[in-house]
Design a protein around this motif. Structure first.
Motif, short mmCIF file in Angstrom:
data_model
loop_
_atom_site.label_atom_id
_atom_site.label_comp_id
_atom_site.label_asym_id
_atom_site.label_seq_id
_atom_site.Cartn_x
_atom_site.Cartn_y
_atom_site.Cartn_z
N TYR A 131 0.70 -1.07 -0.02
CA TYR A 131 0.07 -0.07 0.01
C TYR A 131 0.84 1.22 0.09
N LEU A 132 0.55 2.21 -0.89
CA LEU A 132 0.94 3.56 -0.71
C LEU A 132 0.02 4.38 -0.72
N ASP A 134 -1.59 8.40 -1.06
CA ASP A 134 -1.95 9.19 -2.43
C ASP A 134 -0.73 9.95 -2.73
N ARG A 137 2.25 7.50 -3.83
CA ARG A 137 1.85 7.13 -4.91
C ARG A 137 2.15 8.11 -6.16
N THR A 138 1.63 9.02 -5.89
CA THR A 138 1.96 10.25 -7.07
C THR A 138 3.43 10.52 -7.16
N GLN A 147 9.69 -0.15 -10.30
CA GLN A 147 8.66 -0.73 -9.69
C GLN A 147 9.39 -1.28 -8.15
#
Length: 213
Positions: A131-132, A134, A137-138, A147
């Motif tokens: 999980y990242l 917001d 992740r951005t 990756q």
């Protein structure tokens, strides 16, 4: 509610711990079973208190004079790989975020996203999903970073890397560890690749942001 997710949280800022406590106390399926303000306190809690997920900052004082919690979390992941770790951080450099995941942490939550993302991160970590938040992740997407989990940095590579960023040359590290300069150079390059660092400037930035220098 039975079978609550037992969480130990660690952060050296009381205001952050207060905010996390306030948030998680409102979630019926989560229970905070321990709080720590530094890595030693986290270690003591893990020895005395059963938990399902660890939520931890990385910029807090480490054990034995270490400047951050990275080494401790790496050792914890090695000895207790079944225990999910959610890292809280203000770091926004993509290569560093990828490096954290390659250390083996289950989730990375930018502190700006705590309110909306922490519970999701805990749930995802417990079920084995990465999980990242917001902002994290951005940052990775915008940088086109590689990756995560293309390779986990070894203890030897991490040792060479930390010695290098402390100011030692490849030759000095080779003498200290009784290895060839070629071997040390290879371990340093492998560490950079696995941490998502491409240039010496990236190395310096990474080391500064996680407190290695």
């Amino acid at each position: 509610m039975e079978n609550k997710i037992r969480v130990i949280m660690a952060d050296d800022h009381a205001c952050v711990r207060d905010g996390i406590r306030f948030l998680l106390n409102q979630i019926t399926h989560v229970s905070i079973v321990g709080e720590a303000s530094d890595t030693q306190g986290l270690a003591d809690l893990l020895d005395s208190c059963a938990c399902d997920v660890v939520v931890s900052d990385i910029g807090m004082p480490g054990i034995d004079g270490e400047s951050n919690a990275i080494q401790f979390l790496r050792r914890l992941l090695y000895h207790a790989p079944q225990l999910p770790i959610v890292v809280l951080t203000m770091i926004h450099q993509a290569s560093i975020l990828v490096g954290l995941l390659q250390h083996g942490v289950a989730a990375v939550v930018d502190k700006r996203d705590i309110t909306s993302s922490l519970v999701h991160a805990i749930d995802a970590a417990l079920t084995g999903q990465g999980y990242l938040s917001d902002h994290a992740r951005t940052a990775i997407a915008q940088a086109g970073a590689p990756q995560p989990r293309v390779g986990v940095i070894s203890a030897g590579e991490w040792k060479v890397f930390t010695m290098y960023v402390s100011g030692m040359t490849i030759g000095q590290i080779a003498v200290r560890l009784n290895r060839s300069a070629k071997t040390i150079s290879t371990q340093k390059r492998n560490a950079m690749r696995k941490l998502g660092l491409e240039t010496e400037a990236d190395v310096i930035d990474y080391a500064c942001q996680i407190g290695l220098t």
